[in-house]
Design a protein around this motif. Sequence first.
Motif, mmCIF file in Angstrom:
data_model
loop_
_atom_site.group_PDB
_atom_site.id
_atom_site.type_symbol
_atom_site.label_atom_id
_atom_site.label_comp_id
_atom_site.label_asym_id
_atom_site.label_seq_id
_atom_site.Cartn_x
_atom_site.Cartn_y
_atom_site.Cartn_z
ATOM 1 N N LYS A 67 4.228 -5.645 25.890
ATOM 2 C CA LYS A 67 4.479 -6.554 25.022
ATOM 3 C C LYS A 67 3.161 -7.166 24.145
ATOM 4 C CE LYS A 67 4.583 -10.311 28.377
ATOM 5 N NZ LYS A 67 4.525 -9.539 29.459
ATOM 6 N N ALA A 68 2.701 -6.082 23.735
ATOM 7 C CA ALA A 68 1.320 -6.228 22.931
ATOM 8 C C ALA A 68 1.640 -6.728 21.591
ATOM 9 C CB ALA A 68 0.898 -4.758 22.545
ATOM 10 N N ARG A 69 0.546 -7.481 21.152
ATOM 11 C CA ARG A 69 0.625 -8.249 19.809
ATOM 12 C C ARG A 69 -0.070 -7.277 18.692
ATOM 13 N NH1 ARG A 69 2.940 -13.134 18.576
ATOM 14 N NH2 ARG A 69 4.061 -13.738 20.587
ATOM 15 N N ILE A 70 0.363 -7.405 17.477
ATOM 16 C CA ILE A 70 -0.415 -6.646 16.376
ATOM 17 C C ILE A 70 -1.664 -7.511 16.016
ATOM 18 C CG2 ILE A 70 -0.200 -5.625 14.367
ATOM 19 C CD1 ILE A 70 2.711 -4.992 14.746
ATOM 20 N N ASN A 71 -2.728 -6.894 16.065
ATOM 21 C CA ASN A 71 -3.907 -7.487 15.486
ATOM 22 C C ASN A 71 -4.171 -7.264 13.966
ATOM 23 O OD1 ASN A 71 -4.605 -8.448 18.232
ATOM 24 N ND2 ASN A 71 -6.047 -6.965 18.641
ATOM 25 N N GLY A 72 -3.755 -5.995 13.448
ATOM 26 C CA GLY A 72 -3.864 -5.835 11.980
ATOM 27 C C GLY A 72 -3.535 -4.365 11.913
ATOM 28 N N VAL A 73 -3.384 -4.165 10.459
ATOM 29 C CA VAL A 73 -2.996 -2.668 10.337
ATOM 30 C C VAL A 73 -3.939 -1.991 9.344
ATOM 31 C CG1 VAL A 73 -1.135 -1.311 9.363
ATOM 32 C CG2 VAL A 73 -0.516 -3.454 10.445
ATOM 33 N N ASP A 74 -4.598 -0.892 9.660
ATOM 34 C CA ASP A 74 -5.572 -0.476 8.725
ATOM 35 C C ASP A 74 -4.558 0.770 8.037
ATOM 36 O OD1 ASP A 74 -7.782 -1.522 10.141
ATOM 37 O OD2 ASP A 74 -7.755 -0.105 11.538
ATOM 38 N N THR A 75 -4.499 0.415 6.825
ATOM 39 C CA THR A 75 -3.532 1.221 5.989
ATOM 40 C C THR A 75 -4.108 2.311 5.253
ATOM 41 O OG1 THR A 75 -3.981 -0.477 3.970
ATOM 42 C CG2 THR A 75 -2.047 -0.979 5.409
ATOM 43 N N GLU A 76 -5.313 2.850 5.259
ATOM 44 C CA GLU A 76 -5.847 3.841 4.565
ATOM 45 C C GLU A 76 -4.947 5.352 4.566
ATOM 46 O OE1 GLU A 76 -8.861 2.736 6.903
ATOM 47 O OE2 GLU A 76 -7.937 0.982 5.700
ATOM 48 N N ARG A 77 -4.598 5.584 5.930
ATOM 49 C CA ARG A 77 -4.208 6.600 6.156
ATOM 50 C C ARG A 77 -2.638 6.657 5.458
ATOM 51 N NH1 ARG A 77 -3.410 11.050 9.996
ATOM 52 N NH2 ARG A 77 -2.123 12.326 8.951
ATOM 53 N N ILE A 78 -1.919 5.613 5.653
ATOM 54 C CA ILE A 78 -0.560 5.624 4.844
ATOM 55 C C ILE A 78 -0.768 5.584 3.473
ATOM 56 C CG2 ILE A 78 1.494 4.091 4.667
ATOM 57 C CD1 ILE A 78 0.886 2.565 7.270
ATOM 58 N N LYS A 79 -1.680 4.931 2.853
ATOM 59 C CA LYS A 79 -1.797 4.842 1.315
ATOM 60 C C LYS A 79 -2.142 6.255 0.994
ATOM 61 C CE LYS A 79 -3.030 0.000 0.539
ATOM 62 N NZ LYS A 79 -3.998 -0.894 0.836
ATOM 63 N N LYS A 80 -2.949 7.179 1.917
ATOM 64 C CA LYS A 80 -3.343 8.357 1.262
ATOM 65 C C LYS A 80 -2.087 9.278 1.142
ATOM 66 C CE LYS A 80 -5.193 11.994 3.610
ATOM 67 N NZ LYS A 80 -5.973 12.352 4.837
ATOM 68 N N GLU A 81 -1.293 9.365 2.229
ATOM 69 C CA GLU A 81 0.025 9.829 2.271
ATOM 70 C C GLU A 81 0.973 9.629 1.159
ATOM 71 O OE1 GLU A 81 -0.177 12.666 4.179
ATOM 72 O OE2 GLU A 81 -1.490 11.996 5.649
ATOM 73 N N LEU A 82 1.101 8.336 0.904
ATOM 74 C CA LEU A 82 1.888 7.894 -0.020
ATOM 75 C C LEU A 82 1.412 8.353 -1.673
ATOM 76 C CD1 LEU A 82 2.394 4.080 0.664
ATOM 77 C CD2 LEU A 82 4.286 6.021 0.612
ATOM 78 N N ASN A 83 0.106 8.315 -1.604
ATOM 79 C CA ASN A 83 -0.529 8.910 -3.083
ATOM 80 C C ASN A 83 -0.300 10.239 -3.250
ATOM 81 O OD1 ASN A 83 -1.603 6.429 -3.753
ATOM 82 N ND2 ASN A 83 -3.569 6.581 -2.736
ATOM 83 N N GLN A 84 0.117 11.034 -2.176
ATOM 84 C CA GLN A 84 0.286 12.469 -2.270
ATOM 85 C C GLN A 84 1.688 12.870 -2.420
ATOM 86 O OE1 GLN A 84 -1.427 14.419 0.901
ATOM 87 N NE2 GLN A 84 -3.653 13.816 0.544
ATOM 88 N N GLY A 85 2.520 11.444 -2.748
ATOM 89 C CA GLY A 85 3.990 11.567 -2.993
ATOM 90 C C GLY A 85 4.671 11.882 -1.796
ATOM 91 N N LYS A 86 4.260 11.422 -0.617
ATOM 92 C CA LYS A 86 4.938 11.812 0.782
ATOM 93 C C LYS A 86 5.762 10.597 1.115
ATOM 94 C CE LYS A 86 2.083 15.147 2.471
ATOM 95 N NZ LYS A 86 0.683 15.271 3.064
#
Length: 406
Positions: A110-129
Amino acid sequence: MALIVAKFGGSSVASVEKIKNITLRIRDMRDQGDDAVVVVSAMGDTTDDLIKLARATGNELCCRELDMLLATGEQQSAALLALTLKNLGCDAISLTGWQAGIRSDSTYNKARINGVDTERIKKELNQGKIVVIAGFQGISPEGDITTLGRGGSDTSAVALAISLKADSCMIFTDVEGVYTADPRIVKDARKLSKISYEEMLEMASLGAVVMQPRAVELAMLYRIDVEVRSSFNSNPGTIITGVENMEKQRVVTGVTHDLNCAKFALFDVPDRPGIAKTLFKALAEHGINVDMVIQSAMRDNRNDIAFTIMRDDLDRALPVVREIAEKISASGMTYGEDVAKVSVVGAGMQSNPGVAAAMFEALADENINIQMISTSEIRISCIIDRSCIETAVRALHRKFALDTLD
Ligand code: ASP
Ligand code: MG
């Protein structure tokens, strides 16, 4: 171009056929020019099945290893969805929670989220994925896989929407939204176009769980709107939002009911400090949640105490209550499963007197006896005879004219 975070629950990805269906929905978002981050739950009952497998290994479940196992469920559905999207000619990539940068604390299961490092997601989105992310999982500071508690992919989706500053967050599920009452009981129950965070949390605590309450709390904290809608059609759903964004404050928004109730009564317990503590501490120590409590007026230094618990806990509670009744020298004890809880919820009742009176009147008109009452700022609940529950829900829906809401 808008960024949409869309979450699909276990029933929406339960088979490859169903995955194919939602792929079309995701492709539509793309065709409208939107970027999509898709969060998935595990297929159907996969999480339950994995827990059963883990139990079969012995009695003691190691929480770290359990998370390692449970996280595989969401990885399957993420990979299958990415594969299906690719087959359809949409460029897609699946990511685990840790690849997606979802950082959590180390509370396994039941872990709690401390934060999200979004670089990887943004990189993939920028490549149109299209980025497909395994919900319900994160990575601890020690680098171990964690899971976020049952139903946790909702929390993954909301946390991602906040971190990515998404334009919209949609939870696709097997219901069309939030209704003014259970449509199986009230034929003219209405789907609400909007509901406030506070009302949603009250409804969830009463059993109408369309979204993990933690996810609602997170959305409330960051004031982001979340839409709950069906994954099987394109009808608009219900938007969970701040009261300030609602056109008008409704006095009563919904009627809910809960059959998972059981009632206890202890007679003639001594009227002195420490009696309630002894009883309720013993129940708490056995992990039994108490819902409503009534202590009657004193006579001859003796009181009656009645309370309700979840029906599922009755077998475990019985020996505990029997023992305590004897210990505190109650003259007698009864219990029953023939009760149910009916509640009305509405953010506007804080500023509108008379809701309780109207509720009691509606029940009285149906000749329904109220056994217990409890309230919060935006909810009134009554314990009544189980056999009257459907009549009560319908009567209250009518009394507050909920068939005219939208
Ligand atoms: N698969 C997990 C569960 O069943 C997480 C989720 O569905 O959101 O609890
Ligand atoms: Mg699930």
